[in-house]
Design a protein around this motif. Structure first.
Motif, PDB file in Angstrom:
ATOM      1  N   PHE A  68     -16.754   3.143  11.934  1.00  0.00           N
ATOM      2  CA  PHE A  68     -16.288   1.913  10.651  1.00  0.00           C
ATOM      3  C   PHE A  68     -17.682   1.451   9.582  1.00  0.00           C
ATOM      4  O   PHE A  68     -16.999   0.848   8.537  1.00  0.00           O
ATOM      5  CB  PHE A  68     -15.465   0.704  11.185  1.00  0.00           C
ATOM      6  CG  PHE A  68     -15.798  -0.676  11.089  1.00  0.00           C
ATOM      7  CD1 PHE A  68     -14.744  -1.216   9.510  1.00  0.00           C
ATOM      8  CD2 PHE A  68     -16.348  -1.094  11.049  1.00  0.00           C
ATOM      9  CE1 PHE A  68     -15.156  -2.276   9.331  1.00  0.00           C
ATOM     10  CE2 PHE A  68     -16.816  -3.076  10.996  1.00  0.00           C
ATOM     11  CZ  PHE A  68     -15.790  -3.394   9.805  1.00  0.00           C
ATOM     12  N   ILE A 125     -20.619   0.047   0.070  1.00  0.00           N
ATOM     13  CA  ILE A 125     -21.683  -1.515  -0.060  1.00  0.00           C
ATOM     14  C   ILE A 125     -23.427  -0.834  -0.522  1.00  0.00           C
ATOM     15  O   ILE A 125     -23.702  -1.510  -1.698  1.00  0.00           O
ATOM     16  CB  ILE A 125     -22.127  -2.318   0.796  1.00  0.00           C
ATOM     17  CG1 ILE A 125     -21.150  -2.761   1.697  1.00  0.00           C
ATOM     18  CG2 ILE A 125     -22.913  -2.683   0.940  1.00  0.00           C
ATOM     19  CD1 ILE A 125     -20.267  -3.357   2.544  1.00  0.00           C
ATOM     20  N   LEU A 142     -12.210   3.044   1.538  1.00  0.00           N
ATOM     21  CA  LEU A 142     -12.035   1.332   2.139  1.00  0.00           C
ATOM     22  C   LEU A 142     -11.383   0.932   3.264  1.00  0.00           C
ATOM     23  O   LEU A 142     -12.261   0.631   4.173  1.00  0.00           O
ATOM     24  CB  LEU A 142     -12.462   0.458   1.264  1.00  0.00           C
ATOM     25  CG  LEU A 142     -12.663  -1.123   1.446  1.00  0.00           C
ATOM     26  CD1 LEU A 142     -12.595  -1.935   0.709  1.00  0.00           C
ATOM     27  CD2 LEU A 142     -11.753  -1.794   2.555  1.00  0.00           C
ATOM     28  N   SER A 177     -15.642  -8.687  19.612  1.00  0.00           N
ATOM     29  CA  SER A 177     -15.721  -9.876  18.457  1.00  0.00           C
ATOM     30  C   SER A 177     -16.734 -10.303  17.911  1.00  0.00           C
ATOM     31  O   SER A 177     -17.311 -10.924  17.231  1.00  0.00           O
ATOM     32  CB  SER A 177     -14.292 -11.042  18.774  1.00  0.00           C
ATOM     33  OG  SER A 177     -14.821 -12.242  19.566  1.00  0.00           O
ATOM     34  N   LEU A 180     -18.879  -8.245  16.043  1.00  0.00           N
ATOM     35  CA  LEU A 180     -17.969  -7.857  14.768  1.00  0.00           C
ATOM     36  C   LEU A 180     -18.602  -9.162  14.446  1.00  0.00           C
ATOM     37  O   LEU A 180     -19.136  -8.623  12.713  1.00  0.00           O
ATOM     38  CB  LEU A 180     -16.520  -7.545  15.033  1.00  0.00           C
ATOM     39  CG  LEU A 180     -15.619  -6.696  15.191  1.00  0.00           C
ATOM     40  CD1 LEU A 180     -14.764  -6.976  14.780  1.00  0.00           C
ATOM     41  CD2 LEU A 180     -16.302  -5.476  14.041  1.00  0.00           C
ATOM     42  N   VAL A 181     -19.251 -10.451  14.426  1.00  0.00           N
ATOM     43  CA  VAL A 181     -19.464 -11.282  13.485  1.00  0.00           C
ATOM     44  C   VAL A 181     -21.051 -10.970  13.132  1.00  0.00           C
ATOM     45  O   VAL A 181     -21.163 -11.318  12.096  1.00  0.00           O
ATOM     46  CB  VAL A 181     -18.872 -12.779  14.394  1.00  0.00           C
ATOM     47  CG1 VAL A 181     -19.151 -13.816  13.233  1.00  0.00           C
ATOM     48  CG2 VAL A 181     -17.872 -12.908  14.009  1.00  0.00           C
ATOM     49  N   VAL A 190     -21.402  -7.825  10.812  1.00  0.00           N
ATOM     50  CA  VAL A 190     -21.245  -8.426   8.867  1.00  0.00           C
ATOM     51  C   VAL A 190     -21.737  -9.702   9.329  1.00  0.00           C
ATOM     52  O   VAL A 190     -22.909  -9.220   8.163  1.00  0.00           O
ATOM     53  CB  VAL A 190     -19.598  -9.049   9.192  1.00  0.00           C
ATOM     54  CG1 VAL A 190     -19.508  -9.455   7.428  1.00  0.00           C
ATOM     55  CG2 VAL A 190     -19.089  -8.304   9.605  1.00  0.00           C
ATOM     56  N   PHE A 219      -8.103 -11.173   4.354  1.00  0.00           N
ATOM     57  CA  PHE A 219      -8.708 -10.022   4.380  1.00  0.00           C
ATOM     58  C   PHE A 219      -7.921  -9.151   3.373  1.00  0.00           C
ATOM     59  O   PHE A 219      -8.974  -8.519   2.808  1.00  0.00           O
ATOM     60  CB  PHE A 219      -9.166  -9.472   6.671  1.00  0.00           C
ATOM     61  CG  PHE A 219      -9.211  -7.830   6.383  1.00  0.00           C
ATOM     62  CD1 PHE A 219     -10.267  -7.133   6.065  1.00  0.00           C
ATOM     63  CD2 PHE A 219      -7.833  -7.174   7.037  1.00  0.00           C
ATOM     64  CE1 PHE A 219      -9.775  -5.999   6.405  1.00  0.00           C
ATOM     65  CE2 PHE A 219      -7.500  -6.018   7.377  1.00  0.00           C
ATOM     66  CZ  PHE A 219      -9.143  -5.490   7.132  1.00  0.00           C
ATOM     67  N   HIS A 277      -9.794  -6.873   0.741  1.00  0.00           N
ATOM     68  CA  HIS A 277      -9.388  -5.455   0.587  1.00  0.00           C
ATOM     69  C   HIS A 277      -8.541  -5.130  -0.855  1.00  0.00           C
ATOM     70  O   HIS A 277      -8.896  -3.738  -1.307  1.00  0.00           O
ATOM     71  CB  HIS A 277      -9.696  -5.144   1.694  1.00  0.00           C
ATOM     72  CG  HIS A 277     -10.767  -4.756   2.781  1.00  0.00           C
ATOM     73  ND1 HIS A 277     -10.871  -4.416   3.742  1.00  0.00           N
ATOM     74  CD2 HIS A 277     -12.237  -6.143   2.270  1.00  0.00           C
ATOM     75  CE1 HIS A 277     -11.927  -4.645   3.818  1.00  0.00           C
ATOM     76  NE2 HIS A 277     -13.060  -5.394   3.561  1.00  0.00           N
ATOM     77  N   LEU A 307     -16.339  -6.730  -0.321  1.00  0.00           N
ATOM     78  CA  LEU A 307     -15.378  -6.096   0.992  1.00  0.00           C
ATOM     79  C   LEU A 307     -16.147  -6.309   2.466  1.00  0.00           C
ATOM     80  O   LEU A 307     -15.284  -6.599   3.529  1.00  0.00           O
ATOM     81  CB  LEU A 307     -16.433  -4.380   1.177  1.00  0.00           C
ATOM     82  CG  LEU A 307     -15.924  -3.578   1.823  1.00  0.00           C
ATOM     83  CD1 LEU A 307     -16.614  -1.700   1.210  1.00  0.00           C
ATOM     84  CD2 LEU A 307     -16.388  -3.027   2.930  1.00  0.00           C
ATOM     85  N   LEU A 308     -17.654  -6.160   2.438  1.00  0.00           N
ATOM     86  CA  LEU A 308     -18.073  -7.272   3.638  1.00  0.00           C
ATOM     87  C   LEU A 308     -17.525  -8.335   4.374  1.00  0.00           C
ATOM     88  O   LEU A 308     -16.528  -8.674   4.637  1.00  0.00           O
ATOM     89  CB  LEU A 308     -19.614  -7.501   3.433  1.00  0.00           C
ATOM     90  CG  LEU A 308     -20.569  -7.046   4.214  1.00  0.00           C
ATOM     91  CD1 LEU A 308     -20.207  -6.462   5.015  1.00  0.00           C
ATOM     92  CD2 LEU A 308     -22.251  -7.237   3.957  1.00  0.00           C
ATOM     93  N   ASP A 348     -13.833  -7.866   5.444  1.00  0.00           N
ATOM     94  CA  ASP A 348     -14.672  -7.753   6.890  1.00  0.00           C
ATOM     95  C   ASP A 348     -15.025  -8.707   7.966  1.00  0.00           C
ATOM     96  O   ASP A 348     -14.714  -8.705   9.445  1.00  0.00           O
ATOM     97  CB  ASP A 348     -15.471  -6.684   6.947  1.00  0.00           C
ATOM     98  CG  ASP A 348     -15.749  -5.059   6.394  1.00  0.00           C
ATOM     99  OD1 ASP A 348     -14.194  -4.496   6.114  1.00  0.00           O
ATOM    100  OD2 ASP A 348     -16.685  -4.556   6.780  1.00  0.00           O
ATOM    101  N   ALA A 349     -15.867  -9.718   7.387  1.00  0.00           N
ATOM    102  CA  ALA A 349     -15.793 -10.833   8.194  1.00  0.00           C
ATOM    103  C   ALA A 349     -14.412 -11.557   8.346  1.00  0.00           C
ATOM    104  O   ALA A 349     -14.260 -12.405   9.870  1.00  0.00           O
ATOM    105  CB  ALA A 349     -16.627 -11.779   7.365  1.00  0.00           C
ATOM    106  N   LEU A 352     -12.001 -10.519   8.736  1.00  0.00           N
ATOM    107  CA  LEU A 352     -11.322  -9.957   9.914  1.00  0.00           C
ATOM    108  C   LEU A 352     -12.032  -9.881  11.362  1.00  0.00           C
ATOM    109  O   LEU A 352     -11.475 -10.028  12.216  1.00  0.00           O
ATOM    110  CB  LEU A 352     -11.399  -8.912  10.077  1.00  0.00           C
ATOM    111  CG  LEU A 352     -10.407  -7.074  10.601  1.00  0.00           C
ATOM    112  CD1 LEU A 352      -9.167  -7.956  11.122  1.00  0.00           C
ATOM    113  CD2 LEU A 352     -10.413  -5.999  10.150  1.00  0.00           C
ATOM    114  N   ALA A 353     -13.332 -10.090  11.473  1.00  0.00           N
ATOM    115  CA  ALA A 353     -13.924  -9.869  12.558  1.00  0.00           C
ATOM    116  C   ALA A 353     -13.613 -11.587  12.910  1.00  0.00           C
ATOM    117  O   ALA A 353     -13.669 -11.648  14.164  1.00  0.00           O
ATOM    118  CB  ALA A 353     -15.485 -10.453  12.633  1.00  0.00           C
ATOM    119  N   LEU A 354     -13.402 -12.468  12.485  1.00  0.00           N
ATOM    120  CA  LEU A 354     -13.126 -13.727  12.482  1.00  0.00           C
ATOM    121  C   LEU A 354     -11.998 -13.523  12.802  1.00  0.00           C
ATOM    122  O   LEU A 354     -11.321 -14.893  14.076  1.00  0.00           O
ATOM    123  CB  LEU A 354     -12.800 -14.498  11.553  1.00  0.00           C
ATOM    124  CG  LEU A 354     -14.453 -14.906  11.113  1.00  0.00           C
ATOM    125  CD1 LEU A 354     -14.968 -15.786   9.623  1.00  0.00           C
ATOM    126  CD2 LEU A 354     -15.566 -16.016  12.494  1.00  0.00           C
TER     127      LEU A 354
END
Lengths: 300, 300
Positions: A56, A64, A86, A111, A114-115, A118, B56, B60, B86-87, B90-91, B93-95
């Motif tokens: 991903f 980006i 995307l 999680s 992921l944070v 990003v 999110f 997107h 985009l990022l 993603d952030a 979604l991560a949260l």
């Protein structure tokens, strides 16, 4: 598209032998589980999740960064368009979360990674618009923080999920920290390969980081060296818009100013921390140690 | 950027009273928990997670669809650029995943919703390149499948997480199905507002779906009606490249061919299923019922 991104098929969906990457993250997860006496199978959901998150992140990073090549093939967005790529990236992340639906104890590590991922990628992107020298220059500390997040978060999650799913959750925090250090070492070596690696082996265009003014570690330490080569390098980079010849010259100056040696040194220092944690908590983890070692001793 | 996307601040980060959306999903989560005798607080992590996932997906989606406006303001990518947006998506979604780290029992619903969301969005995107009429035309069944995933997945997750976190996990599957039906009704009403809604209220440009050849439900059923207006509409759409006047004419033909009435009917039918589930399993859930009702009786 996910199959293409994972190197399982070509752009027309035909199965093929694409470059599937090094699979360092799943290896770390599986070997961490075995290192605490668990089975590799016990950590499989974690191993699959980290590899999917890695896929991903590569898909979105290439969008980006406008990178057109990845692992000797077109980047996913180049082959299918930005919108579909995307969304395919989002799908890979959705599948990663789904992997852990039945192993919820591993969710906090995923999680957190992921944070971190990003945030690290955001910092890396922000670095590109910072000046090479002056009060706003990127410091080595900022760089290592960025790398610990962008590259280390997922390696930390791999190791922490591995031991947690393998039956030793009490070691997870230690291994998380180990993974972050491993990530910094990994990123520094990546930076070095981006300058001195063989494009035929790395699969990336030569000098692409220098061309894009990426604040890579060898360049940052070279610029800070205070020697004549550092000043010449600073002038060259500040001027910008370099052709092939000036890029090659810049790479030479980075080395002359000690950027290559210093980068290697710093990578080794982070690797020492990694090995210290392994020696102390998982002294018999030969294979895990070998995989970690391979991260700083690799050609691509 | 997340603050801007959530309507908390303007593009310069100043706190402001942006349009924060209807918050239907978190409302469904909180009220579902209360409907089974739990507290709203018990479902808070789920409510926050679904709203973050919703944010999110909007971020997107706007990148994918090149939509420049969202809730009377610039879309995030338009205000900050595609890469950063985009990022930021993603952030968000991560949260969202992080919200559930301490409530792992809710993870399966979130991960299922994510997969549905991406599949639905993929189908929606694929519909745009399908022809209006002929053997490859989009069927009403394909449309409802798409809407159940794209819009219903997250509503299903909101309701299922709500009851699960509220103390009645045995009802989660029923409520998941209810949410999917609610999503189809929601999407049909959205489609209707995209044609006949007031742009000043919806915050979207007038006729943008028609302009982009989106396969919306009113158009699909109008085209299938076999009346003269349907044939004229088909010719107009197939020709493509419509100006403001032909768009207005097309909207009139959709209505004349019965597309508006049929869409309203189908939305009502899905709402009946929703209310049936609520009557049967949560007969005292007045507020939840009212929120669901508001979905099909709204102006924006």
């Amino acid at each position: 598209m996910a199959g293409f991104a994972l190197g399982w098929s070509d752009a027309d969906g035909r199965p093929g032998n694409g470059d599937r990457g090094k699979a360092v993250r799943p290896a770390v997860a599986l070997l961490s589980a075995e290192a605490v006496g668990g089975t590799a199978e016990s950590a499989l959901p974690g191993a699959v999740a980290v590899e999917l998150v890695h896929a991903f992140s590569l898909v979105h990073d290439d969008i980006i960064d406008h990178d057109e090549w990845r692992r000797h093939r077109e980047a996913l967005w180049k082959a299918y368009g930005v919108g579909p790529a995307l969304l395919a990236g989002d799908a890979l992340l959705a599948l990663a979360v789904g992997q852990l639906a039945a192993r919820p104890e591993a969710i906090p590590y995923l999680s957190a990674a992921l944070v971190e991922l990003v945030q690290g990628q955001t910092a890396d992107m922000a670095f590109e618009s910072r000046p090479w020298r002056g009060p706003d220059e990127v410091t080595v500390e900022e760089y290592t923080d960025m790398a610990a997040g962008k590259t280390g978060g997922l390696l930390g999650a791999a190791a922490a999920m591995g031991v947690a799913l393998g039956g030793a959750p009490q070691l997870a925090d230690r291994l998380w920290g180990m993974g972050r250090d491993l990530g910094v070492a990994f990123q520094i070596v990546d930076d070095m390969l981006g300058i001195w690696g063989d494009p035929a082996v790395t699969g990336k265009p030569v000098y692409s980081d220098l061309r894009r003014e990426k604040k890579t570690l060898p360049v940052l330490v070279a610029l800070a060296a205070g020697v004549p080569a550092a000043r010449e390098l600073s002038a060259l980079l500040t001027e910008g818009d370099m052709d092939e010849d000036s890029l090659r010259h810049a790479a030479g100056l980075v080395e002359e100013a000690g950027g290559r040696d210093a980068a290697r040194c710093l990578a080794d220092r982070y690797m020492s921390s990694v090995l210290e944690v392994l020696d102390r908590h998982l002294p018999d983890a030969e294979e895990l140690r070998a995989v970690c070692d391979s991260v700083v001793n690799r050609v691509h």
